[in-house]
Design a protein around this motif. Sequence first.
Motif, PDB file in Angstrom:
ATOM      1  N   MET A 193      40.930 -19.715  49.264  1.00 50.49           N
ATOM      2  CA  MET A 193      41.297 -21.098  49.444  1.00 50.49           C
ATOM      3  C   MET A 193      42.809 -21.219  49.322  1.00 50.49           C
ATOM      4  O   MET A 193      43.365 -20.909  48.294  1.00 50.49           O
ATOM      5  CB  MET A 193      40.612 -21.900  48.334  1.00 50.49           C
ATOM      6  N   ASN A 194      43.445 -21.637  50.389  1.00 47.10           N
ATOM      7  CA  ASN A 194      44.898 -21.779  50.409  1.00 47.10           C
ATOM      8  C   ASN A 194      45.325 -23.169  50.832  1.00 47.10           C
ATOM      9  O   ASN A 194      46.367 -23.335  51.430  1.00 47.10           O
ATOM     10  CB  ASN A 194      45.504 -20.766  51.381  1.00 47.10           C
ATOM     11  N   GLU A 195      44.533 -24.170  50.520  1.00 47.07           N
ATOM     12  CA  GLU A 195      44.836 -25.528  50.945  1.00 47.07           C
ATOM     13  C   GLU A 195      45.932 -26.137  50.079  1.00 47.07           C
ATOM     14  O   GLU A 195      46.087 -25.794  48.912  1.00 47.07           O
ATOM     15  CB  GLU A 195      43.584 -26.398  50.875  1.00 47.07           C
ATOM     16  N   THR A 196      46.676 -27.053  50.677  1.00 46.80           N
ATOM     17  CA  THR A 196      47.713 -27.779  49.949  1.00 46.80           C
ATOM     18  C   THR A 196      47.363 -29.258  49.907  1.00 46.80           C
ATOM     19  O   THR A 196      46.538 -29.730  50.690  1.00 46.80           O
ATOM     20  CB  THR A 196      49.090 -27.585  50.615  1.00 46.80           C
ATOM     21  N   PRO A 205      53.144 -29.269  51.512  1.00 54.65           N
ATOM     22  CA  PRO A 205      52.886 -27.831  51.394  1.00 54.65           C
ATOM     23  C   PRO A 205      53.374 -27.177  50.111  1.00 54.65           C
ATOM     24  O   PRO A 205      52.978 -26.059  49.805  1.00 54.65           O
ATOM     25  CB  PRO A 205      53.597 -27.229  52.611  1.00 54.65           C
ATOM     26  N   ARG A 230      49.707 -27.084  45.651  1.00 57.07           N
ATOM     27  CA  ARG A 230      48.369 -26.559  45.937  1.00 57.07           C
ATOM     28  C   ARG A 230      47.280 -27.586  45.619  1.00 57.07           C
ATOM     29  O   ARG A 230      47.345 -28.286  44.622  1.00 57.07           O
ATOM     30  CB  ARG A 230      48.148 -25.305  45.109  1.00 57.07           C
ATOM     31  N   ARG A 236      38.843 -31.487  46.701  1.00 56.17           N
ATOM     32  CA  ARG A 236      38.566 -31.816  48.097  1.00 56.17           C
ATOM     33  C   ARG A 236      37.709 -33.071  48.105  1.00 56.17           C
ATOM     34  O   ARG A 236      36.695 -33.160  47.412  1.00 56.17           O
ATOM     35  CB  ARG A 236      37.802 -30.655  48.737  1.00 56.17           C
ATOM     36  N   TYR A 263      42.415 -32.912  51.011  1.00 56.80           N
ATOM     37  CA  TYR A 263      42.703 -31.987  49.927  1.00 56.80           C
ATOM     38  C   TYR A 263      43.761 -32.629  49.050  1.00 56.80           C
ATOM     39  O   TYR A 263      44.783 -33.115  49.547  1.00 56.80           O
ATOM     40  CB  TYR A 263      43.186 -30.642  50.480  1.00 56.80           C
ATOM     41  N   CYS A 274      45.895 -32.643  45.038  1.00 57.72           N
ATOM     42  CA  CYS A 274      46.251 -31.977  43.783  1.00 57.72           C
ATOM     43  C   CYS A 274      45.612 -32.749  42.630  1.00 57.72           C
ATOM     44  O   CYS A 274      45.024 -33.811  42.832  1.00 57.72           O
ATOM     45  CB  CYS A 274      47.777 -31.927  43.630  1.00 57.72           C
ATOM     46  N   GLY A 300      37.601 -25.297  45.531  1.00 55.47           N
ATOM     47  CA  GLY A 300      36.961 -24.023  45.810  1.00 55.47           C
ATOM     48  C   GLY A 300      35.457 -24.104  45.967  1.00 55.47           C
ATOM     49  O   GLY A 300      34.796 -23.128  46.264  1.00 55.47           O
TER      50      GLY A 300
END
Length: 59
Positions: free
Chosen positions: A1-4, A10, A13, A17, A25, A27, A49
């Motif tokens: 999982m590399n979503e920002t 960007p 992180r 979700r 997405y 923080c 995740g």
Amino acid sequence: MNETCDRCGPAVRAAYRAVRGGQLYLCQHCTAQLSPALRAQGWTVWPAGHNSLGGRAAA
């Protein structure tokens, strides 16, 4: 999982979700601020995740 984070950009992180017709997405900070409003509109908030909708929702 590399979503920002969709709000912060960007450099931040995503930790959560939000799912409804699409996905957001967010923080931890944005989730804490927006979660009540998103839930009132029918969004479901999950840890980022998490792959299925059968688990426990985030606070």
